[in-house]
Design an enzyme around this catalytic site. Structure first.
Site, PDB file in Angstrom:
ATOM      1  N   THR A 197       0.874  -1.181   0.000  1.00  0.00           N
ATOM      2  CA  THR A 197       0.000   0.000   0.000  1.00  0.00           C
ATOM      3  C   THR A 197       0.905   1.224   0.000  1.00  0.00           C
ATOM      4  O   THR A 197       1.629   1.454   0.977  1.00  0.00           O
ATOM      5  CB  THR A 197      -0.896   0.025   1.252  1.00  0.00           C
ATOM      6  OG1 THR A 197      -1.650  -1.181   1.292  1.00  0.00           O
ATOM      7  CG2 THR A 197      -1.851   1.202   1.214  1.00  0.00           C
TER       8      THR A 197
ATOM      9  N   LYS B  41      -7.897   1.718  -3.101  1.00  0.00           N
ATOM     10  CA  LYS B  41      -7.588   1.319  -1.712  1.00  0.00           C
ATOM     11  C   LYS B  41      -7.721   2.508  -0.755  1.00  0.00           C
ATOM     12  O   LYS B  41      -8.369   2.405   0.291  1.00  0.00           O
ATOM     13  CB  LYS B  41      -6.160   0.750  -1.690  1.00  0.00           C
ATOM     14  CG  LYS B  41      -5.535   0.603  -0.337  1.00  0.00           C
ATOM     15  CD  LYS B  41      -5.676  -0.767   0.235  1.00  0.00           C
ATOM     16  CE  LYS B  41      -5.145  -0.807   1.658  1.00  0.00           C
ATOM     17  NZ  LYS B  41      -5.483  -1.991   2.376  1.00  0.00           N
TER      18      LYS B  41
ATOM     19  N   LYS C 178      -1.766   5.015   8.612  1.00  0.00           N
ATOM     20  CA  LYS C 178      -0.914   5.047   7.409  1.00  0.00           C
ATOM     21  C   LYS C 178      -1.758   5.303   6.158  1.00  0.00           C
ATOM     22  O   LYS C 178      -1.447   6.172   5.347  1.00  0.00           O
ATOM     23  CB  LYS C 178      -0.177   3.707   7.260  1.00  0.00           C
ATOM     24  CG  LYS C 178       0.598   3.620   5.962  1.00  0.00           C
ATOM     25  CD  LYS C 178       1.079   2.236   5.615  1.00  0.00           C
ATOM     26  CE  LYS C 178       1.550   2.226   4.156  1.00  0.00           C
ATOM     27  NZ  LYS C 178       2.100   0.969   3.709  1.00  0.00           N
TER      28      LYS C 178
END
Ligand code: NAD
Length: 298
Positions: free
Chosen positions: A94, A169, A244
């Protein structure tokens, strides 16, 4: 068809993902900076490789599962020249959308092909091969990677061109971060109004307040027995990972000059929570911070 796969980054996610590729009949050459991660993967049948360039030289496809964009870009600089021309590089980490697009550009400039394919589903999904992949890149690249993605997950969605997987995402996780805070605030408000958790759950989970943060990952113990709230907020989906992902969303919001007040505020709240009480907790534990700030003892 059995392939030779180079897998770099054999951590909490990459280790079990590489093991699932071995289980599906592929030859996997694994590399990680941490020897213990390589040793653990070797037990599952991954062939240890002492260097990343060494792992990719005769690979049909390269998968990376690394902490952040800078790791991916640094690694690509090391290995793009070592692979066979035209090799497909699939990054499942990611990372920033901008870094993902840069990774694609560098791969193509080196005569390689690329796909960004971040995942949701966590370590449990990585182990059980039930991850969801969100992919960005060409149709042909997605089709080529699909059998491997299916060996590591239950669903793979082609979201568009370079960076579209990372975009999907962070947009999804921005919804999740904001909605978990909204659900938590509503439960704390309900407490102050004398409303039981179960009553609010019974109404909202079948009414317009319904969402994953409420009906699957419910932040109060009781209504959803499997939610982390019932085990003192052990993850689950760690607050640090939510922080994050919201940080990545913040970067994209700012660079796109998007007006996203709640997304930016959720990023701030999760950053503070993950640095403090939430360092080892599931992201739903943020309800305790909201309750404390409200002066409630409930
Ligand atoms: P991790 O820290 O457990 O694993 C990362 C691994 O990469 C480590 O073993 C590290 O030694 C290795 N590494 C770093 N730089 C390297 C290099 N240059 N060469 C070789 N190895 C290198 O992290 P993780 O939990 O496996 O997460 C990996 C990625 O997946 C992250 O981007 C994370 O955001 C994402 N992700 C994690 C989860 C989760 O629940 N853990 C869920 C979804 C997505």
């Amino acid at each position: 068809m059995s392939m030779i796969v180079a897998f770099v980054g054999l951590g909490n996610m990459g280790g079990p993902m590489a093991a699932n590729l071995v289980r599906a009949g592929h030859r996997v050459r694994g590399h990680d900076l941490v020897a213990a991660a390589v040793d653990a993967a070797a037990v599952a049948g991954v062939e240890p490789s002492s260097s990343a360039p060494g792992a990719v030289t005769d690979a049909d496809l390269v998968i990376t599962m690394l902490p952040a964009g800078r790791h991916v870009l640094d690694l690509y600089d090391d290995i793009l020249g070592a692979a066979r021309p035209g090799t497909l590089f699939v990054d499942c980490s990611t990372i920033d959308v901008a870094d993902a697009r840069t990774a694609h550009e560098r791969a193509v400039a080196s005569g390689m092909r690329a796909l960004d394919a971040p995942v949701s589903g966590g370590v449990v999904g990585a182990e059980a091969a039930t991850l969801t992949f969100m992919a960005g890149g060409g149709e042909a690249e997605f089709a080529e990677a699909l059998p491997l993605l299916e060996a590591m997950g239950k669903k793979a969605v082609h979201c568009g061109e370079a960076g579209a997987g990372q975009a999907a995402k962070i947009c999804n996780n921005m919804i999740l971060g904001v909605s978990m805070i909204a659900v938590s605030e509503a439960f704390v408000l309900g407490e102050s109004l004398g409303l039981s958790h179960q009553a609010l759950y019974d109404v909202a989970s079948t009414a317009s307040g319904q969402c994953w943060a409420l009906s699957v990952n419910c932040p109060v113990p009781g209504p959803v027995p499997a939610s982390p709230a019932n085990r003192d907020y052990r993850p689950g989906f760690a607050a640090s990972l939510m922080a994050k992902d919201l940080g990545l969303a913040t970067n994209a919001v700012r660079s796109g000059e998007v007006h996203a007040e709640l997304g930016l505020r959720a990023a701030e709240l999760y950053a503070a929570y993950a640095k403090g009480a939430g360092a080892t907790e599931d992201f739903s534990g943020i309800i305790r911070t909201i309750r404390e700030k409200s002066g409630e003892k409930a």
